[in-house]
Design an enzyme around this catalytic site. Structure first.
Site, PDB file in Angstrom:
ATOM      1  N   CYS A   1      51.317 -56.961  51.526  1.00  0.00           N
ATOM      2  CA  CYS A   1      51.676 -58.296  51.931  1.00  0.00           C
ATOM      3  C   CYS A   1      52.336 -58.864  52.301  1.00  0.00           C
ATOM      4  O   CYS A   1      53.370 -58.699  50.758  1.00  0.00           O
ATOM      5  CB  CYS A   1      50.629 -59.098  51.249  1.00  0.00           C
ATOM      6  SG  CYS A   1      48.896 -58.570  51.253  1.00  0.00           S
ATOM      7  N   ASP A   2      52.704 -59.552  53.180  1.00  0.00           N
ATOM      8  CA  ASP A   2      54.239 -60.294  53.061  1.00  0.00           C
ATOM      9  C   ASP A   2      54.201 -61.467  54.117  1.00  0.00           C
ATOM     10  O   ASP A   2      53.529 -61.610  55.089  1.00  0.00           O
ATOM     11  CB  ASP A   2      55.340 -59.672  53.977  1.00  0.00           C
ATOM     12  CG  ASP A   2      57.035 -60.256  53.676  1.00  0.00           C
ATOM     13  OD1 ASP A   2      57.313 -60.311  52.462  1.00  0.00           O
ATOM     14  OD2 ASP A   2      57.448 -61.647  54.705  1.00  0.00           O
ATOM     15  N   SER A   3      54.592 -62.904  53.217  1.00  0.00           N
ATOM     16  CA  SER A   3      53.552 -63.555  53.561  1.00  0.00           C
ATOM     17  C   SER A   3      55.738 -64.903  54.686  1.00  0.00           C
ATOM     18  O   SER A   3      56.263 -64.981  53.792  1.00  0.00           O
ATOM     19  CB  SER A   3      53.495 -65.020  53.269  1.00  0.00           C
ATOM     20  OG  SER A   3      52.928 -64.302  52.646  1.00  0.00           O
TER      21      SER A   3
ATOM     22  N   LYS B   1      57.183 -51.989  52.956  1.00  0.00           N
ATOM     23  CA  LYS B   1      56.073 -52.230  51.357  1.00  0.00           C
ATOM     24  C   LYS B   1      55.262 -51.613  51.141  1.00  0.00           C
ATOM     25  O   LYS B   1      55.807 -50.887  50.213  1.00  0.00           O
ATOM     26  CB  LYS B   1      55.618 -53.805  51.236  1.00  0.00           C
ATOM     27  CG  LYS B   1      56.916 -54.273  51.161  1.00  0.00           C
ATOM     28  CD  LYS B   1      56.481 -56.321  50.380  1.00  0.00           C
ATOM     29  CE  LYS B   1      57.218 -57.518  50.472  1.00  0.00           C
ATOM     30  NZ  LYS B   1      56.784 -58.526  50.839  1.00  0.00           N
TER      31      LYS B   1
ATOM     32  N   GLY C   1      50.645 -61.148  56.788  1.00  0.00           N
ATOM     33  CA  GLY C   1      51.042 -59.347  57.202  1.00  0.00           C
ATOM     34  C   GLY C   1      50.320 -58.841  55.519  1.00  0.00           C
ATOM     35  O   GLY C   1      50.999 -58.809  54.820  1.00  0.00           O
TER      36      GLY C   1
END
Length: 223
Positions: free
Chosen positions: A55-57, A36, A92
């Site tokens: 961010c990524d969850s 991203k 992340g």
């Protein structure tokens, strides 16, 4: 201070996940966050003061990564595995300075203890549409908070962006979240949107940041 933009990357998360069949949940969320950040970084390459935060969850249950569900049926299937148990919400984070290509990242981890809502409560919650918008199908800062019995670790990480982690990563680029403007930390007045898509709760809040530069900028990318 910094003036944050919210910039949606439109990265194909399913395609990236398909290319990493053996990735751990931590590896996957970090790879998605990096993708991203790098997808939008070129838009800010002209600005020597710009920083991109992405961010990524995923919700990790028994080593299996659960991101956003694709349907109500999938939410129900996942809840059958999750409810009444504990998992780890892993987010992340990836930070890029587009002008130089410098980048760094980290994964934040928070243990989440889920409750056991009744079938009627599950139906009512699912009808709100909220479970389809978040990793794991629950929130702690909105309607789903009543079904979370407790957490161990950083609560902002479960919301979608770990403020302590972002603070540490930004410090590597000479930026700090602490400043004389700290009282308007939770204000959203200076956010500029680059998409009409809904945002997770954490990026709708002001990141009152300073850096050595007189005119720093920050792009926050979560979707």
């Amino acid at each position: 201070g910094m003036s944050p933009d919210v910039h949606v990357s439109y990265v194909d998360e399913d395609a990236i996940e398909a290319q990493m069949p053996n990735a751990t949940p931590a590896e996957l969320c970090l790879a998605l966050a990096r993708a991203k950040a790098e997808a939008v970084a070129s838009d800010y390459a002209h600005d020597p003061d710009a920083l991109v935060v992405a961010c990524d969850s995923v919700f990790d249950v028994d080593g299996q990564a659960f991101s956003k569900a694709a349907s109500e049926d999938q939410v129900r299937e996942r809840w059958a595995q999750m409810l009444g148990r504990s998992g780890v919400l892993r987010t992340g984070h990836w930070v890029v300075r587009p002008n130089t290509g410098e980048e760094t990242g980290a994964v934040a981890n928070t243990v989440v203890h889920l409750g056991t809502p009744t079938p009627a409560e599950q139906d009512a919650y699912l009808a709100t549409g909220e479970p389809l918008q978040v990793a794991g199908g629950f929130t702690i800062d909105a309607l789903g908070g009543a079904f979370v019995e407790g957490i161990e670790g950083d609560p902002s990480n479960v919301v979608g962006l770990s403020l302590p982690t972002v603070r540490r990563l930004l410090s590597e680029f000479g930026a700090t979240l602490m400043s004389s403007t700290f009282p308007w930390w939770w204000s959203s007045s200076s956010f500029r949107r680059k998409s009409s898509l809904p945002l997770c709760g954490s990026v709708c809040r002001e990141l009152a940041c300073e850096s050595a530069s007189s005119s720093p900028s920050l792009s926050v990318c979560t979707a």
